[in-house]
Design a protein around this motif. Structure first.
Motif, PDB file in Angstrom:
ATOM      1  N   ALA A  64       0.838  -1.200   0.000  1.00 55.36           N
ATOM      2  CA  ALA A  64       0.000   0.000   0.000  1.00 55.36           C
ATOM      3  C   ALA A  64       0.876   1.254   0.000  1.00 55.36           C
ATOM      4  O   ALA A  64       1.578   1.523   0.966  1.00 55.36           O
ATOM      5  CB  ALA A  64      -0.912  -0.003   1.222  1.00 55.36           C
ATOM      6  N   GLY A  65       0.822   2.010  -1.088  1.00 57.45           N
ATOM      7  CA  GLY A  65       1.720   3.137  -1.261  1.00 57.45           C
ATOM      8  C   GLY A  65       3.049   2.659  -1.822  1.00 57.45           C
ATOM      9  O   GLY A  65       4.114   2.980  -1.300  1.00 57.45           O
ATOM     10  N   SER A  87      -0.372  -0.400  -4.817  1.00 56.95           N
ATOM     11  CA  SER A  87      -1.183   0.791  -5.082  1.00 56.95           C
ATOM     12  C   SER A  87      -0.359   2.019  -4.765  1.00 56.95           C
ATOM     13  O   SER A  87       0.565   1.974  -3.944  1.00 56.95           O
ATOM     14  CB  SER A  87      -2.454   0.793  -4.218  1.00 56.95           C
ATOM     15  OG  SER A  87      -2.138   1.148  -2.872  1.00 56.95           O
ATOM     16  N   LEU A 111      -4.914   6.445  -0.489  1.00 58.87           N
ATOM     17  CA  LEU A 111      -5.050   5.751   0.790  1.00 58.87           C
ATOM     18  C   LEU A 111      -5.774   6.570   1.848  1.00 58.87           C
ATOM     19  O   LEU A 111      -6.063   6.048   2.930  1.00 58.87           O
ATOM     20  CB  LEU A 111      -3.672   5.336   1.306  1.00 58.87           C
ATOM     21  CG  LEU A 111      -2.923   4.307   0.462  1.00 58.87           C
ATOM     22  CD1 LEU A 111      -1.536   4.053   1.043  1.00 58.87           C
ATOM     23  CD2 LEU A 111      -3.706   3.008   0.342  1.00 58.87           C
ATOM     24  N   HIS A 114     -11.585   6.251   2.213  1.00 61.85           N
ATOM     25  CA  HIS A 114     -12.015   4.960   2.768  1.00 61.85           C
ATOM     26  C   HIS A 114     -13.512   4.760   2.553  1.00 61.85           C
ATOM     27  O   HIS A 114     -14.266   5.723   2.573  1.00 61.85           O
ATOM     28  CB  HIS A 114     -11.688   4.914   4.270  1.00 61.85           C
ATOM     29  CG  HIS A 114     -10.271   5.277   4.565  1.00 61.85           C
ATOM     30  ND1 HIS A 114      -9.906   6.023   5.671  1.00 61.85           N
ATOM     31  CD2 HIS A 114      -9.117   5.032   3.872  1.00 61.85           C
ATOM     32  CE1 HIS A 114      -8.604   6.208   5.665  1.00 61.85           C
ATOM     33  NE2 HIS A 114      -8.101   5.629   4.571  1.00 61.85           N
ATOM     34  N   LEU A 116     -11.102   1.521   1.266  1.00 61.26           N
ATOM     35  CA  LEU A 116     -10.252   1.270   0.114  1.00 61.26           C
ATOM     36  C   LEU A 116     -10.982   0.338  -0.855  1.00 61.26           C
ATOM     37  O   LEU A 116     -11.768  -0.509  -0.431  1.00 61.26           O
ATOM     38  CB  LEU A 116      -8.941   0.615   0.551  1.00 61.26           C
ATOM     39  CG  LEU A 116      -8.068   1.398   1.527  1.00 61.26           C
ATOM     40  CD1 LEU A 116      -6.856   0.560   1.941  1.00 61.26           C
ATOM     41  CD2 LEU A 116      -7.620   2.732   0.931  1.00 61.26           C
ATOM     42  N   THR A 126      -0.235  -7.020   4.729  1.00 59.93           N
ATOM     43  CA  THR A 126      -0.272  -5.696   4.131  1.00 59.93           C
ATOM     44  C   THR A 126       0.922  -4.925   4.657  1.00 59.93           C
ATOM     45  O   THR A 126       1.179  -4.930   5.864  1.00 59.93           O
ATOM     46  CB  THR A 126      -1.567  -4.955   4.492  1.00 59.93           C
ATOM     47  OG1 THR A 126      -2.679  -5.648   3.897  1.00 59.93           O
ATOM     48  CG2 THR A 126      -1.552  -3.521   4.008  1.00 59.93           C
ATOM     49  N   SER A 128       3.129  -1.077   4.318  1.00 61.66           N
ATOM     50  CA  SER A 128       3.058   0.312   3.869  1.00 61.66           C
ATOM     51  C   SER A 128       4.305   1.015   4.394  1.00 61.66           C
ATOM     52  O   SER A 128       4.388   1.353   5.575  1.00 61.66           O
ATOM     53  CB  SER A 128       1.781   0.971   4.398  1.00 61.66           C
ATOM     54  OG  SER A 128       1.525   2.194   3.759  1.00 61.66           O
ATOM     55  N   ILE A 135      -0.669  10.782   5.367  1.00 54.50           N
ATOM     56  CA  ILE A 135      -2.040  10.344   5.630  1.00 54.50           C
ATOM     57  C   ILE A 135      -2.680  11.218   6.695  1.00 54.50           C
ATOM     58  O   ILE A 135      -2.110  11.433   7.766  1.00 54.50           O
ATOM     59  CB  ILE A 135      -2.054   8.866   6.062  1.00 54.50           C
ATOM     60  CG1 ILE A 135      -1.433   7.977   4.965  1.00 54.50           C
ATOM     61  CG2 ILE A 135      -3.463   8.421   6.383  1.00 54.50           C
ATOM     62  CD1 ILE A 135      -2.130   8.072   3.630  1.00 54.50           C
ATOM     63  N   LEU A 141      -7.086   4.505   8.010  1.00 62.29           N
ATOM     64  CA  LEU A 141      -6.257   3.704   7.118  1.00 62.29           C
ATOM     65  C   LEU A 141      -5.779   2.420   7.802  1.00 62.29           C
ATOM     66  O   LEU A 141      -5.837   1.341   7.206  1.00 62.29           O
ATOM     67  CB  LEU A 141      -5.059   4.503   6.628  1.00 62.29           C
ATOM     68  CG  LEU A 141      -4.128   3.742   5.680  1.00 62.29           C
ATOM     69  CD1 LEU A 141      -4.871   3.285   4.428  1.00 62.29           C
ATOM     70  CD2 LEU A 141      -2.912   4.571   5.317  1.00 62.29           C
TER      71      LEU A 141
END
Length: 214
Positions: A64-65, A87, A111, A114, A116, A126, A128, A135, A141
């Motif tokens: 993520a990111g 992403s 991100l 929401h 997502l 996951t 990040s 953020i 998140l």
């Protein structure tokens, strides 16, 4: 999406709106990898090494990111052969990540919006890395990371140590423990972030946060 216009002055990036931030990283994307290499950025490799003893090589993961794909590449280099989806907010970075041919899918996702556009309980892990700086809704998140990760899976992310203090971030992560979303596995002491950066080398580190989803 990690940090950097000569790209040494990073501290003002937090003041940018989402579209300004997107444009900034689009402009930087082509030289991003080379710049991060010059700053001795090791967080993707460190993250992969933290996950490797916990999750088998065929695990499914969400980066993520993902930026240009540094963390995804680190996962592949560490021996992960399963599905990895990525992403990022920056379309130019997403395009470069796709060209690495290490992700199964890479999509443009904000991100901070929401929920997502990701199914629940989809991933074994996951991660990040170098992303939370930008953020606004951190609780939202991190809760989403728990949603898209299956029970028993892992969520691994980094955050700058100066922002951890400023945002009372430890309280935020403990609140999610109390809500039953995850349990703490490891929270490191501050580690080097950008050792070769003229401003960050001595002043700003990062903390790695590893949680198991309930």
């Amino acid at each position: 999406m990690s940090e950097n216009k000569d790209h040494s002055a990073l501290k003002d990036i937090r003041k940018m709106g989402r579209e300004e931030l997107r444009a900034y990283y689009d402009q930087w994307a082509e030289s991003y990898d080379k710049t991060l290499q010059s700053w001795d950025y090791q967080a993707p490799k460190q993250a992969a090494s933290m996950l490797r003893p916990l999750i088998p090589g065929e695990a499914t993961m969400f980066d993520a990111g993902c930026g240009t794909g540094l963390s995804g590449q680190a996962l592949r280099d560490a021996g992960y052969s399963g599905r990895i989806d990525g992403s990022d907010l920056s379309p130019e970075s997403v395009e470069l990540a796709r060209k690495r041919e290490i992700y199964d899918t890479v999509e443009v996702i904000d991100l901070d919006r929401h929920p997502l556009p990701v199914a629940s309980d989809l991933y074994d892990a996951t991660l990040s890395i170098g992303v939370l700086t930008y953020i606004q809704d951190l609780t939202g998140l991190l809760s989403e990371f728990c949603r898209v990760t299956r029970p028993g899976g892992y969520v691994l992310f980094t955050h700058r140590d100066d922002l951890v203090a400023e945002q009372d971030f430890f309280t935020l992560t403990e609140d999610l423990v109390e809500k039953g979303l995850w349990e703490k596995v490891e929270v490191t002491d501050p580690q080097p972030y950008l050792p070769g950066h003229p401003d960050y080398a001595d002043d700003i580190g990062i903390i790695y946060f590893l949680f198991r989803v309930r």
